[in-house]
Design a protein around this motif. Structure first.
Motif, short mmCIF file in Angstrom:
data_model
loop_
_atom_site.label_atom_id
_atom_site.label_comp_id
_atom_site.label_asym_id
_atom_site.label_seq_id
_atom_site.Cartn_x
_atom_site.Cartn_y
_atom_site.Cartn_z
N GLY A 1 -4.79 14.28 8.92
CA GLY A 1 -4.45 14.54 10.32
C GLY A 1 -5.23 15.69 10.94
O GLY A 1 -6.05 15.49 11.82
N PRO A 2 -5.03 16.93 10.47
CA PRO A 2 -5.57 18.10 11.18
C PRO A 2 -7.03 18.43 10.84
O PRO A 2 -7.55 18.01 9.81
CB PRO A 2 -4.67 19.25 10.70
N GLU A 3 -7.62 19.25 11.71
CA GLU A 3 -9.03 19.62 11.55
C GLU A 3 -9.25 20.63 10.44
O GLU A 3 -10.31 20.64 9.81
CB GLU A 3 -9.59 20.17 12.87
N LEU A 4 -8.25 21.48 10.17
CA LEU A 4 -8.50 22.57 9.21
C LEU A 4 -8.86 22.04 7.81
O LEU A 4 -9.90 22.40 7.27
CB LEU A 4 -7.33 23.56 9.19
N PRO A 5 -8.01 21.18 7.21
CA PRO A 5 -8.41 20.69 5.88
C PRO A 5 -9.72 19.91 5.90
O PRO A 5 -10.50 19.98 4.93
CB PRO A 5 -7.24 19.80 5.44
N LEU A 6 -10.01 19.21 7.00
CA LEU A 6 -11.29 18.49 7.09
C LEU A 6 -12.44 19.47 7.06
O LEU A 6 -13.42 19.29 6.33
CB LEU A 6 -11.35 17.66 8.37
N SER A 7 -12.30 20.57 7.84
CA SER A 7 -13.40 21.53 7.91
C SER A 7 -13.56 22.28 6.59
O SER A 7 -14.63 22.81 6.30
CB SER A 7 -13.17 22.52 9.06
N LEU A 8 -12.48 22.33 5.80
CA LEU A 8 -12.56 23.00 4.49
C LEU A 8 -12.99 22.04 3.39
O LEU A 8 -13.09 22.42 2.22
CB LEU A 8 -11.20 23.62 4.14
N MET B 1 0.82 -1.21 0.00
CA MET B 1 0.00 0.00 0.00
C MET B 1 0.85 1.25 0.00
O MET B 1 1.90 1.30 0.64
CB MET B 1 -0.83 0.04 1.30
N LYS B 2 0.37 2.26 -0.68
CA LYS B 2 0.99 3.58 -0.61
C LYS B 2 -0.01 4.53 0.05
O LYS B 2 -1.17 4.59 -0.38
CB LYS B 2 1.33 4.08 -2.01
N ILE B 3 0.48 5.22 1.05
CA ILE B 3 -0.43 6.05 1.86
C ILE B 3 0.04 7.49 1.87
O ILE B 3 1.24 7.76 1.99
CB ILE B 3 -0.49 5.49 3.31
N LEU B 4 -0.92 8.41 1.75
CA LEU B 4 -0.62 9.84 1.87
C LEU B 4 -1.20 10.34 3.19
O LEU B 4 -2.41 10.24 3.42
CB LEU B 4 -1.25 10.60 0.69
N VAL B 5 -0.33 10.85 4.05
CA VAL B 5 -0.76 11.43 5.32
C VAL B 5 -0.75 12.95 5.15
O VAL B 5 0.26 13.51 4.70
CB VAL B 5 0.18 11.01 6.47
N ILE B 6 -1.83 13.61 5.51
CA ILE B 6 -1.88 15.08 5.39
C ILE B 6 -1.66 15.71 6.76
O ILE B 6 -2.34 15.35 7.73
CB ILE B 6 -3.22 15.52 4.77
N GLY B 7 -0.71 16.64 6.84
CA GLY B 7 -0.42 17.34 8.09
C GLY B 7 1.07 17.49 8.31
O GLY B 7 1.88 17.03 7.49
#
Ligand code: AMP
Ligand code: GLY
Length: 423
Positions: free
Chosen positions: A69-76, A1-7
């Motif tokens: 990871g973080p809330e900001l991109p999720l909320s956007l 698997m290749k995974i992209l983690v944001i944060g």
């Protein structure tokens, strides 16, 4: 698997580190990452934050799973965006689901309609009504800004004057603010991070964070100065109550609103001296620094869990497997944090610390063009140790902390003090 983690914080370093422990994981990309993820084997930082660039990276690097990871991109709406533009599996709620954290008034209304135990409170759109409510209720009382505030939007006011001032500040900063005012609760706090695929919800081991900057929980609120897991405050009975009174109802309420939530639901709980639980807040992501203390204890491969959430197959997985150790995480911050601080200080001692057996996650670091590791944030390093019990883990973690240095560093020397106080 290749995974992209944001944060780019300690949480994302810990997630990447844990994912790479599994043979199933071929490579992890972190966008934008930090000085720690830059040095992990089989891990590559991508200097990207814009949604179209992230979608492009998913295609270019043939990513199987994105972990936000973080809330900001999720909320956007990063999840909505990637759903629309790619076929990738995503761990993290859509914008609607992320309101659980991004809007305290929305979240409070959801708790009330689901019958989830929480502080009594009300939402206000103007300072006159907010102030007359405060007058009527008296102090202590808690004033919360509606939107995201990185742990700094809450005033626990011990006097009516402080509460009034907090209301003035919020409406002066933004006349269109929504302000939640609620009953002050006393007790001990605990963080429950639960994984959900929208149909099933399973709790990770409970953790306790230390939100205040000063020892014995004094001074300003921060993003979190240290954590340990598991928190023995949550015994089997309390754990059952959390599942029945908080986790199952929040999921049911999200379903009722047709919100397809796949990710973490983090419940910040207050446990009153009578052992009653109340929800202080929900977050829509992994806690930071709780995650750094929880993941070293997890024995189930992390990518299997996250993928099961994204694929809606969580119910098919066997129960989560945990080591019976205790983990302690100490945050080393820049002097001055959570106020003003200076960046760019040279960091030394990481290899010496790691040779002692601790793990050092980077929270706010970067590598300069000259190749030097320097501070690049308020919370700089997260030192984590495990032990057979809390006191062994604590002894080890502070041995590691003593090896690390940068000018004007600050950390709390009392992480887990409530445990030693209670025993
Ligand atoms: P929140 O962002 O809502 O979790 O609030 C940040 C911190 O403020 C919490 O971790 C608590 O320490 C404190 N807090 C929030 N709500 C209350 C409350 N109703 N009573 C007492 N303390 C609170
Ligand atoms: N440690 C608190 C948080 O992640 O919100």
């Amino acid at each position: 698997m290749k995974i992209l983690v944001i944060g780019s914080g300690g949480r994302e370093h810990a997630l990447s580190w844990k994912l790479l422990k599994s043979e199933q994981v071929e490579q992890v990309f972190v966008a934008p990452g930090n000085g720690g993820t830059a040095k992990l084997a089989k891990c590559q930082n991508l200097p990207l934050t814009e949604f179209p660039d992230l979608a492009q990276a998913v295609t270019n690097y043939d990513i199987d799973l994105v972990v936000v990871g973080p809330e900001l991109p999720l909320s956007l709406g990063i999840t909505d965006y990637l759903q629309k533009h790619t076929q990738v599996k995503i761990f993290g709620p859509t914008r609607q689901g992320a309101q659980l954290e991004a809007s305290k008034s929305w979240s409070k209304a959801l708790m009330q309609s689901a019958g989830i135990p929480t502080a009594r409170g009300a939402t206000f759109t103007n300072s006159r009504d907010a102030k007359s409510y405060i007058q009527a209720q008296g102090a202590p009382i808690v004033v919360k800004a509606d939107g995201l505030a990185a742990g700094k939007g809450v005033t626990v006011a011990m006097t009516i004057a402080d509460a009034m001032e907090a209301v003035d500040t919020l409406f002066e900063t933004n006349p269109k603010s929504l302000v939640v005012i609620e009953e002050y609760l006393e007790g001990e706090e605990v963080s429950i991070l639960a994984l959900t695929d929208g149909q099933t919800i399973r709790s990770l081991v409970p953790a306790q964070d230390h939100k205040r900057i000063g020892e014995k929980d004094t001074g300003s609120n921060t993003g979190g100065m240290g954590a340990y897991a598991p928190a023995p405050l949550v015994d089997a009975e309390l754990s059952k109550q959390i599942q029945q009174q908080v986790l199952n109802p929040v999921l049911k309420e999200l379903q009722k609103r047709n919100i397809d939530y796949r990710g973490v639901i983090y419940a910040g709980l207050m446990i009153t001296p009578q052992k009653q639980l109340k929800v202080l807040e929900f977050n829509s992501r992994f806690g930071d620094p709780e995650t750094q203390a929880i993941l070293p204890l997890l024995e189930t491969p992390l990518e299997e869990l996250l993928l099961a959430c994204a694929n809606q197959t969580l119910a098919e997985l066997p129960p989560l497997s945990w080591s019976n150790k205790t983990a302690v995480c100490v945050v080393i911050a820049s002097g001055g944090y959570p106020g003003q601080y200076v960046q760019g200080k040279i960091i030394t001692g990481i290899e010496t610390a790691e040779a002692q057996g601790v793990t050092v996650f980077h929270a706010g670091t970067k590598i300069t063009p000259e190749g030097e590791l320097v501070t690049a944030g308020g919370r700089v390093l997260n030192v984590v140790a495990t032990g057979e019990n809390f006191s062994q883990a604590r002894e080890r973690v502070y041995q590691g902390v003593a090896c690390l240095d940068f000018e004007d560093k600050y950390y709390r020397r009392d992480i887990g003090y409530r445990l030693t106080q209670n025993s």
